[in-house]
Design a protein around this motif. Structure first.
Motif, PDB file in Angstrom:
ATOM      1  N   SER A 130       0.824  -1.213   0.000  1.00 52.82           N
ATOM      2  CA  SER A 130       0.000   0.000   0.000  1.00 52.82           C
ATOM      3  C   SER A 130       0.857   1.260   0.000  1.00 52.82           C
ATOM      4  O   SER A 130       0.450   2.287  -0.568  1.00 52.82           O
ATOM      5  CB  SER A 130      -0.940   0.007   1.208  1.00 52.82           C
ATOM      6  OG  SER A 130      -0.230   0.152   2.426  1.00 52.82           O
ATOM      7  N   SER A 131       2.028   1.211   0.616  1.00 53.19           N
ATOM      8  CA  SER A 131       2.924   2.370   0.602  1.00 53.19           C
ATOM      9  C   SER A 131       3.375   2.690  -0.816  1.00 53.19           C
ATOM     10  O   SER A 131       3.432   3.863  -1.227  1.00 53.19           O
ATOM     11  CB  SER A 131       4.142   2.119   1.494  1.00 53.19           C
ATOM     12  OG  SER A 131       3.760   2.000   2.854  1.00 53.19           O
ATOM     13  N   ILE A 132       3.691   1.644  -1.581  1.00 59.28           N
ATOM     14  CA  ILE A 132       4.097   1.840  -2.974  1.00 59.28           C
ATOM     15  C   ILE A 132       2.938   2.405  -3.788  1.00 59.28           C
ATOM     16  O   ILE A 132       3.105   3.332  -4.588  1.00 59.28           O
ATOM     17  CB  ILE A 132       4.587   0.515  -3.583  1.00 59.28           C
ATOM     18  CG1 ILE A 132       5.853   0.036  -2.873  1.00 59.28           C
ATOM     19  CG2 ILE A 132       4.848   0.680  -5.087  1.00 59.28           C
ATOM     20  CD1 ILE A 132       6.332  -1.325  -3.333  1.00 59.28           C
ATOM     21  N   VAL A 133       1.741   1.859  -3.572  1.00 59.93           N
ATOM     22  CA  VAL A 133       0.565   2.328  -4.303  1.00 59.93           C
ATOM     23  C   VAL A 133       0.294   3.799  -3.994  1.00 59.93           C
ATOM     24  O   VAL A 133       0.017   4.603  -4.897  1.00 59.93           O
ATOM     25  CB  VAL A 133      -0.665   1.468  -3.961  1.00 59.93           C
ATOM     26  CG1 VAL A 133      -1.928   2.082  -4.565  1.00 59.93           C
ATOM     27  CG2 VAL A 133      -0.483   0.048  -4.463  1.00 59.93           C
ATOM     28  N   ALA A 134       0.386   4.167  -2.714  1.00 55.02           N
ATOM     29  CA  ALA A 134       0.155   5.567  -2.324  1.00 55.02           C
ATOM     30  C   ALA A 134       1.162   6.490  -3.003  1.00 55.02           C
ATOM     31  O   ALA A 134       0.803   7.601  -3.444  1.00 55.02           O
ATOM     32  CB  ALA A 134       0.248   5.710  -0.807  1.00 55.02           C
ATOM     33  N   GLU A 135       2.411   6.053  -3.108  1.00 55.85           N
ATOM     34  CA  GLU A 135       3.432   6.856  -3.786  1.00 55.85           C
ATOM     35  C   GLU A 135       3.102   7.017  -5.272  1.00 55.85           C
ATOM     36  O   GLU A 135       3.288   8.098  -5.850  1.00 55.85           O
ATOM     37  CB  GLU A 135       4.806   6.204  -3.621  1.00 55.85           C
ATOM     38  CG  GLU A 135       5.372   6.285  -2.202  1.00 55.85           C
ATOM     39  CD  GLU A 135       6.677   5.522  -2.077  1.00 55.85           C
ATOM     40  OE1 GLU A 135       7.133   4.954  -3.089  1.00 55.85           O
ATOM     41  OE2 GLU A 135       7.231   5.489  -0.961  1.00 55.85           O
ATOM     42  N   LEU A 136       2.613   5.943  -5.892  1.00 59.12           N
ATOM     43  CA  LEU A 136       2.264   6.012  -7.312  1.00 59.12           C
ATOM     44  C   LEU A 136       1.113   6.980  -7.549  1.00 59.12           C
ATOM     45  O   LEU A 136       1.142   7.780  -8.493  1.00 59.12           O
ATOM     46  CB  LEU A 136       1.879   4.621  -7.830  1.00 59.12           C
ATOM     47  CG  LEU A 136       2.998   3.580  -7.945  1.00 59.12           C
ATOM     48  CD1 LEU A 136       2.447   2.285  -8.547  1.00 59.12           C
ATOM     49  CD2 LEU A 136       4.141   4.097  -8.796  1.00 59.12           C
ATOM     50  N   VAL A 137       0.099   6.903  -6.692  1.00 59.18           N
ATOM     51  CA  VAL A 137      -1.038   7.817  -6.817  1.00 59.18           C
ATOM     52  C   VAL A 137      -0.569   9.262  -6.649  1.00 59.18           C
ATOM     53  O   VAL A 137      -0.931  10.157  -7.428  1.00 59.18           O
ATOM     54  CB  VAL A 137      -2.122   7.473  -5.787  1.00 59.18           C
ATOM     55  CG1 VAL A 137      -3.218   8.545  -5.776  1.00 59.18           C
ATOM     56  CG2 VAL A 137      -2.731   6.103  -6.076  1.00 59.18           C
ATOM     57  N   HIS A 138       0.259   9.477  -5.624  1.00 58.54           N
ATOM     58  CA  HIS A 138       0.776  10.829  -5.357  1.00 58.54           C
ATOM     59  C   HIS A 138       1.579  11.353  -6.544  1.00 58.54           C
ATOM     60  O   HIS A 138       1.368  12.490  -7.001  1.00 58.54           O
ATOM     61  CB  HIS A 138       1.656  10.783  -4.109  1.00 58.54           C
ATOM     62  CG  HIS A 138       2.222  12.111  -3.714  1.00 58.54           C
ATOM     63  ND1 HIS A 138       1.549  13.020  -2.929  1.00 58.54           N
ATOM     64  CD2 HIS A 138       3.415  12.715  -4.019  1.00 58.54           C
ATOM     65  CE1 HIS A 138       2.275  14.104  -2.764  1.00 58.54           C
ATOM     66  NE2 HIS A 138       3.420  13.940  -3.413  1.00 58.54           N
TER      67      HIS A 138
END
Length: 240
Positions: A130-138
């Motif tokens: 989820s941390s990686i996904v949040a970075e991608l969205v950001h």
């Protein structure tokens, strides 16, 4: 005539800046919803999970505001070429961001359905995913705000990491369910969480691809995807 044209350009720029600000706010809320939903899952925090579900209405309201402003701006300002591409992309992007918010809400709803003993070791891996996904969205939304085609490309490349996480978690949880039948229900919930995260990563790449088109006028080359594990497709169909 020159004064009128200057006024029209200034008015369009103001509309465009407001539009970008609304999309940035919407994206920030969706990113926060993802992080809060995962924290609620990790800690068994039912209150935080309920807050994520409630706050999703704010994301929906922002989507409606962006759509109204975009249609109004196109009708009144008649943008051309690059400006028109950005307007159309904005409509598509807010729809994608709204879906990201929905996936976060779906994860939050799972918290109350899970065994609060947290007996499965997959949750820490899901937190990393989820941390990686949040970075991608950001980063995808940053690429839109900055009109940064290079950042958009980097987002699509990094999404393969999310696919790899999902494939690993899928295989781990399926094996765990076979060996520990009493944890089938909890494992199934975690599979759905993993799939929601994987879909969020796909949506981040969709935003990045739209940004690349807005900036360059060209379609981005198709990205490399992680291999889908056997059985994952049927699991996704059950979730849908």
């Amino acid at each position: 005539m020159a004064v009128t044209n200057d006024h029209t350009v200034k008015a369009f720029d103001e509309d465009l800046n407001r539009l970008r600000g609304l999309i940035s706010e919407m994206g920030g809320r969706a990113e926060q919803a993802l992080l809060q939903a995962m924290n609620a899952l990790n800690n068994g925090d039912l209150d935080l999970a309920a807050q994520v579900v409630r706050d999703d209405k704010k994301i929906d309201a922002l989507e409606a505001e962006v759509e109204q402003l975009t249609v109004q701006t196109i009708a009144l300002r008649a943008p051309m070429a690059d400006d028109l591409r950005e307007m159309i992309a904005a409509l598509k992007i807010v729809s994608v961001v709204e879906r990201i918010g929905d996936y976060a809400k779906n994860i939050a709803k799972r918290v109350a359905l899970m065994d609060q003993t947290r007996s499965i070791e997959a949750i820490p891996v899901l937190m990393s995913m989820s941390s990686i996904v949040a970075e991608l969205v950001h980063d995808a939304l940053d690429s839109f705000a900055a009109r940064d085609a290079e950042l958009a490309v980097r987002v699509t490349v990094r999404d393969k990491n999310v696919d790899d996480f999902y494939n690993s978690i899928f295989r781990t949880l399926v094996t765990f369910m076979m060996e520990n039948p009493k944890y089938i229900s909890e494992s199934a919930h975690l599979l759905f969480v993993a799939k929601n995260l994987e879909r969020m990563g796909d949506h981040a790449t969709n935003i990045a691809e739209m940004v690349y088109y807005v900036v360059t006028g060209e379609r981005m080359e198709e990205r490399e995807r992680g291999e889908t594990p056997e059985g994952a497709a049927s699991a996704e169909q059950e979730q849908g």
